[in-house]
Scaffold this active site. Structure first.
Site: not given
Length: 158
Positions: A16, A30, A42, A52, A84, A89
């Protein structure tokens, strides 16, 4: 609606990455706790602000993944609506702005399998992270996605 998506995470990665919006540096945030990988490239759309507090998230359907920090000219075709632990989100779904994808104009043109794959990933990718959760609330069409995008542009300008 045409947009430029800055890819942070390529399809198939469990890393990520996050791009620092001030420096442009790519950081490893992470390694996903769950044994799952991102189903599509993404990233985010610059000059937007999601609910968010971050730029709007977007997934891009491409013939081949690109590297982090590559900008992909895309067309928004739908949205996966979710929340989330931080609140709203939503994930915009886009396709490469290329004649090979002219047959994909709206979310109804995307296979149910791919939509299920995306939904499964986002609903479960945080399952092993303490204090984190995701609730999916289904898919919105191109018109809804474009309205969410327009709202995020206005939020950014405010």
């Amino acid at each position: 609606m045409s947009v430029e998506v800055t890819v942070e995470i390529p399809k198939g990665s469990r890393n990520k990455y996050e791009i620092d919006h001030e420096t442009g540096k790519v950081y490893l945030d992470r390694y996903l706790f769950t044994p799952m990988a991102y189903p599509l490239d993404y990233g985010f759309i610059d000059h937007t602000l999601g609910e968010d507090g971050d730029p709007m998230d977007a997934l891009v359907i491409l013939p081949e993944s690109v590297f982090p920090n590559v900008i992909v000219k895309s067309r928004v075709i739908g949205v996966f609506k979710m929340t989330d632990e931080a609140g709203g989100d939503d994930k915009l779904l886009a396709v490469l702005d290329d004649p090979r994808y002219d047959h994909i104009q709206d979310i109804s043109d995307v296979s149910d399998f791919l939509k299920d794959e995306i939904e499964h990933f986002f609903v479960h990718y945080k399952d092993l992270e303490k204090g984190k959760h995701v609730d999916g609330s289904g898919w919105g069409d191109k018109a809804e996605a474009e309205q969410i995008l327009a709202d995020s542009i206005e939020r950014y300008k405010a």
